[in-house]
Motif scaffolding. Sequence first.
Motif, PDB file in Angstrom:
ATOM      1  N   ASP A   1       0.837  -1.205   0.000  1.00 44.13           N
ATOM      2  CA  ASP A   1       0.000   0.000   0.000  1.00 44.13           C
ATOM      3  C   ASP A   1       0.871   1.254   0.000  1.00 44.13           C
ATOM      4  O   ASP A   1       0.601   2.212  -0.739  1.00 44.13           O
ATOM      5  CB  ASP A   1      -0.914   0.006   1.228  1.00 44.13           C
ATOM      6  N   PHE A   2       1.905   1.254   0.836  1.00 39.71           N
ATOM      7  CA  PHE A   2       2.796   2.415   0.912  1.00 39.71           C
ATOM      8  C   PHE A   2       3.494   2.651  -0.422  1.00 39.71           C
ATOM      9  O   PHE A   2       3.567   3.794  -0.913  1.00 39.71           O
ATOM     10  CB  PHE A   2       3.820   2.193   2.025  1.00 39.71           C
ATOM     11  N   MET A   3       4.024   1.600  -1.026  1.00 38.65           N
ATOM     12  CA  MET A   3       4.721   1.737  -2.309  1.00 38.65           C
ATOM     13  C   MET A   3       3.806   2.331  -3.369  1.00 38.65           C
ATOM     14  O   MET A   3       4.204   3.219  -4.134  1.00 38.65           O
ATOM     15  CB  MET A   3       5.230   0.370  -2.773  1.00 38.65           C
ATOM     16  N   HIS A   4       2.581   1.837  -3.423  1.00 30.67           N
ATOM     17  CA  HIS A   4       1.663   2.320  -4.456  1.00 30.67           C
ATOM     18  C   HIS A   4       1.188   3.735  -4.164  1.00 30.67           C
ATOM     19  O   HIS A   4       1.163   4.590  -5.067  1.00 30.67           O
ATOM     20  CB  HIS A   4       0.481   1.364  -4.595  1.00 30.67           C
ATOM     21  N   GLU A   5       0.834   4.006  -2.931  1.00 30.04           N
ATOM     22  CA  GLU A   5       0.273   5.320  -2.606  1.00 30.04           C
ATOM     23  C   GLU A   5       1.323   6.430  -2.692  1.00 30.04           C
ATOM     24  O   GLU A   5       1.011   7.544  -3.125  1.00 30.04           O
ATOM     25  CB  GLU A   5      -0.328   5.284  -1.201  1.00 30.04           C
ATOM     26  N   GLU A   6       2.558   6.128  -2.311  1.00 24.39           N
ATOM     27  CA  GLU A   6       3.566   7.177  -2.197  1.00 24.39           C
ATOM     28  C   GLU A   6       4.535   7.237  -3.371  1.00 24.39           C
ATOM     29  O   GLU A   6       5.203   8.252  -3.567  1.00 24.39           O
ATOM     30  CB  GLU A   6       4.359   6.988  -0.894  1.00 24.39           C
ATOM     31  N   LEU A   7       4.643   6.147  -4.148  1.00 25.74           N
ATOM     32  CA  LEU A   7       5.647   6.114  -5.214  1.00 25.74           C
ATOM     33  C   LEU A   7       5.046   5.698  -6.549  1.00 25.74           C
ATOM     34  O   LEU A   7       4.989   6.490  -7.475  1.00 25.74           O
ATOM     35  CB  LEU A   7       6.783   5.163  -4.807  1.00 25.74           C
ATOM     36  N   PHE A   8       4.576   4.462  -6.644  1.00 26.43           N
ATOM     37  CA  PHE A   8       4.189   3.940  -7.956  1.00 26.43           C
ATOM     38  C   PHE A   8       3.002   4.681  -8.566  1.00 26.43           C
ATOM     39  O   PHE A   8       3.063   5.119  -9.724  1.00 26.43           O
ATOM     40  CB  PHE A   8       3.865   2.448  -7.862  1.00 26.43           C
ATOM     41  N   ASP A   9       1.912   4.809  -7.829  1.00 23.73           N
ATOM     42  CA  ASP A   9       0.704   5.408  -8.410  1.00 23.73           C
ATOM     43  C   ASP A   9       0.893   6.872  -8.794  1.00 23.73           C
ATOM     44  O   ASP A   9       0.471   7.285  -9.887  1.00 23.73           O
ATOM     45  CB  ASP A   9      -0.476   5.247  -7.451  1.00 23.73           C
ATOM     46  N   PRO A  10       1.504   7.716  -7.950  1.00 28.74           N
ATOM     47  CA  PRO A  10       1.683   9.118  -8.358  1.00 28.74           C
ATOM     48  C   PRO A  10       2.506   9.281  -9.629  1.00 28.74           C
ATOM     49  O   PRO A  10       2.297  10.230 -10.384  1.00 28.74           O
ATOM     50  CB  PRO A  10       2.397   9.749  -7.156  1.00 28.74           C
ATOM     51  N   LEU A  11       3.440   8.360  -9.893  1.00 32.92           N
ATOM     52  CA  LEU A  11       4.278   8.443 -11.088  1.00 32.92           C
ATOM     53  C   LEU A  11       3.645   7.738 -12.290  1.00 32.92           C
ATOM     54  O   LEU A  11       4.201   7.780 -13.395  1.00 32.92           O
ATOM     55  CB  LEU A  11       5.657   7.833 -10.818  1.00 32.92           C
ATOM     56  N   GLY A  12       2.503   7.087 -12.086  1.00 26.81           N
ATOM     57  CA  GLY A  12       1.876   6.343 -13.174  1.00 26.81           C
ATOM     58  C   GLY A  12       2.543   5.010 -13.437  1.00 26.81           C
ATOM     59  O   GLY A  12       2.374   4.438 -14.517  1.00 26.81           O
ATOM     60  N   MET A  13       3.283   4.497 -12.463  1.00 27.84           N
ATOM     61  CA  MET A  13       3.938   3.191 -12.605  1.00 27.84           C
ATOM     62  C   MET A  13       2.924   2.111 -12.222  1.00 27.84           C
ATOM     63  O   MET A  13       2.669   1.865 -11.045  1.00 27.84           O
ATOM     64  CB  MET A  13       5.178   3.117 -11.713  1.00 27.84           C
ATOM     65  N   ARG A  14       2.351   1.466 -13.226  1.00 26.77           N
ATOM     66  CA  ARG A  14       1.257   0.523 -12.988  1.00 26.77           C
ATOM     67  C   ARG A  14       1.718  -0.927 -12.887  1.00 26.77           C
ATOM     68  O   ARG A  14       0.967  -1.783 -12.438  1.00 26.77           O
ATOM     69  CB  ARG A  14       0.216   0.659 -14.101  1.00 26.77           C
ATOM     70  N   THR A  15       2.942  -1.220 -13.297  1.00 31.30           N
ATOM     71  CA  THR A  15       3.350  -2.620 -13.394  1.00 31.30           C
ATOM     72  C   THR A  15       4.314  -3.118 -12.326  1.00 31.30           C
ATOM     73  O   THR A  15       4.544  -4.329 -12.256  1.00 31.30           O
ATOM     74  CB  THR A  15       4.005  -2.882 -14.766  1.00 31.30           C
ATOM     75  N   PRO A  16       4.936  -2.269 -11.486  1.00 32.50           N
ATOM     76  CA  PRO A  16       5.931  -2.800 -10.553  1.00 32.50           C
ATOM     77  C   PRO A  16       5.374  -3.915  -9.673  1.00 32.50           C
ATOM     78  O   PRO A  16       4.271  -3.805  -9.117  1.00 32.50           O
ATOM     79  CB  PRO A  16       6.317  -1.580  -9.713  1.00 32.50           C
ATOM     80  N   THR A  17       6.149  -4.982  -9.578  1.00 33.64           N
ATOM     81  CA  THR A  17       5.757  -6.166  -8.823  1.00 33.64           C
ATOM     82  C   THR A  17       6.901  -6.526  -7.877  1.00 33.64           C
ATOM     83  O   THR A  17       7.834  -7.241  -8.251  1.00 33.64           O
ATOM     84  CB  THR A  17       5.462  -7.336  -9.779  1.00 33.64           C
ATOM     85  N   PRO A  18       6.865  -6.007  -6.639  1.00 34.02           N
ATOM     86  CA  PRO A  18       7.915  -6.342  -5.685  1.00 34.02           C
ATOM     87  C   PRO A  18       7.686  -7.720  -5.090  1.00 34.02           C
ATOM     88  O   PRO A  18       6.556  -8.198  -4.985  1.00 34.02           O
ATOM     89  CB  PRO A  18       7.767  -5.253  -4.615  1.00 34.02           C
ATOM     90  N   ARG A  19       8.773  -8.352  -4.693  1.00 35.09           N
ATOM     91  CA  ARG A  19       8.703  -9.664  -4.050  1.00 35.09           C
ATOM     92  C   ARG A  19       9.144  -9.552  -2.598  1.00 35.09           C
ATOM     93  O   ARG A  19      10.044  -8.790  -2.261  1.00 35.09           O
ATOM     94  CB  ARG A  19       9.560 -10.671  -4.807  1.00 35.09           C
ATOM     95  N   PHE A  20       8.507 -10.351  -1.759  1.00 38.47           N
ATOM     96  CA  PHE A  20       8.732 -10.323  -0.323  1.00 38.47           C
ATOM     97  C   PHE A  20       9.206 -11.694   0.155  1.00 38.47           C
ATOM     98  O   PHE A  20       8.850 -12.727  -0.433  1.00 38.47           O
ATOM     99  CB  PHE A  20       7.441  -9.951   0.408  1.00 38.47           C
ATOM    100  N   ASP A  21       9.996 -11.683   1.225  1.00 38.97           N
ATOM    101  CA  ASP A  21      10.347 -12.969   1.824  1.00 38.97           C
ATOM    102  C   ASP A  21       9.275 -13.352   2.847  1.00 38.97           C
ATOM    103  O   ASP A  21       8.303 -12.623   3.064  1.00 38.97           O
ATOM    104  CB  ASP A  21      11.751 -12.926   2.426  1.00 38.97           C
ATOM    105  N   ARG A  22       9.431 -14.502   3.505  1.00 36.97           N
ATOM    106  CA  ARG A  22       8.399 -14.989   4.418  1.00 36.97           C
ATOM    107  C   ARG A  22       8.237 -14.126   5.653  1.00 36.97           C
ATOM    108  O   ARG A  22       7.192 -14.165   6.317  1.00 36.97           O
ATOM    109  CB  ARG A  22       8.708 -16.433   4.836  1.00 36.97           C
ATOM    110  N   SER A  23       9.265 -13.339   5.978  1.00 42.73           N
ATOM    111  CA  SER A  23       9.162 -12.455   7.140  1.00 42.73           C
ATOM    112  C   SER A  23       8.371 -11.197   6.827  1.00 42.73           C
ATOM    113  O   SER A  23       8.105 -10.400   7.730  1.00 42.73           O
ATOM    114  CB  SER A  23      10.561 -12.079   7.623  1.00 42.73           C
ATOM    115  N   GLY A  24       8.003 -11.012   5.553  1.00 39.45           N
ATOM    116  CA  GLY A  24       7.276  -9.817   5.147  1.00 39.45           C
ATOM    117  C   GLY A  24       8.153  -8.682   4.693  1.00 39.45           C
ATOM    118  O   GLY A  24       7.673  -7.571   4.482  1.00 39.45           O
ATOM    119  N   THR A  25       9.449  -8.948   4.517  1.00 36.27           N
ATOM    120  CA  THR A  25      10.383  -7.921   4.074  1.00 36.27           C
ATOM    121  C   THR A  25      10.457  -7.885   2.550  1.00 36.27           C
ATOM    122  O   THR A  25      10.619  -8.933   1.908  1.00 36.27           O
ATOM    123  CB  THR A  25      11.790  -8.192   4.646  1.00 36.27           C
TER     124      THR A  25
END
Length: 335
Positions: A198-222
């Motif tokens: 949510d933070f990535m999309h609200e503060e970075l991806f969405d304002p720049l119009g970046m619709r495709t970024p797909t970050p990956r997380f480990d099991r700890s949620g990082t």
Amino acid sequence: MRDLTPLPLQPADVPWPTQRWPEGGRRPDGLATLADEIFGLPETQSVSYALLVIHRGRLVYERYAAGANRGYLQYSWSMAKSVTHALVGILVGQGRLDITAPAPVPEWQGDARAEITLDQLLRMSSGLEFAEDYYDGGASDVIPMLFGEGRFDTGTYAADKPLAHPPDSVWSYSSGTTNIICRILRDVIGNGPSGMLDFMHEELFDPLGMRTPTPRFDRSGTFVGSSFLLATPQDFARFGLWYLRDGFWEGRQRLPEGWVDYARTPTHLDSANGYGAHFWIDPDNPERFYCSGYDGQRILMAPTQDLVIVRCGRTPEGHAPAVFDRVNAIVDLGW
């Protein structure tokens, strides 16, 4: 801080590429030839999937090959480190992080590592032991962190490393460093992967119009910000333009004043490599700074020419000059 080339403003007559990239503009003589040479290298040396050139905010050249197209997601590999730098900057601007304070890492309390700051982590100068080797599984720390015993909690794997040098005394590139930062981001933002997304999309991806970024997380949620973010080349180009525009986008300063200059101010600079804070610097042309990833991924920003160049592909390190000498030659054309 050394004198830095001023970053160019978005031309008043060029719309921001939040919805779509404005196209057109002059292509200098030699651009097509250099692109042909990049895409024409033997497969034993290099395979190029994408090459994009942004000049004065316009997409002036775009080419795909080897089955790729505009919608094909490309691996960032270590270009994700630069996205991590942006996430830290946003939290600094919100007053939620102080990069000059000791990093909030519980494992370090009570020993010399407690003095390590976020600034030192961002500049790869923490002094922590970490072997950044992509080939030798016996000597490497990055391979077990990403694909072995550390893969379920990448930040803890890296944070458990001892000091090899006093903090801020030696520059040493480390993917583990970035995942320590990303574990800190996880804890500051809260709510696990969903909170981070949510933070990535609200503060970075969405304002720049970046619709495709797909970050990956480990099991700890990082967020595995050392290595794992997929996106289209056009979205990587939006990120590059944002940094070339000093963190400004569509009427709003979205990164703290001076944050991009911090990224491109050398921590380490010799004849072979230049590095700032989670961004690389061209040692032959230090005004140029770039995001770099394994196998030859790159987002290059050239302030004097007002250029962003994105290259995605598969190029072993030994053959990288065959690609990037030509990418640099594109910058040197008569723009």
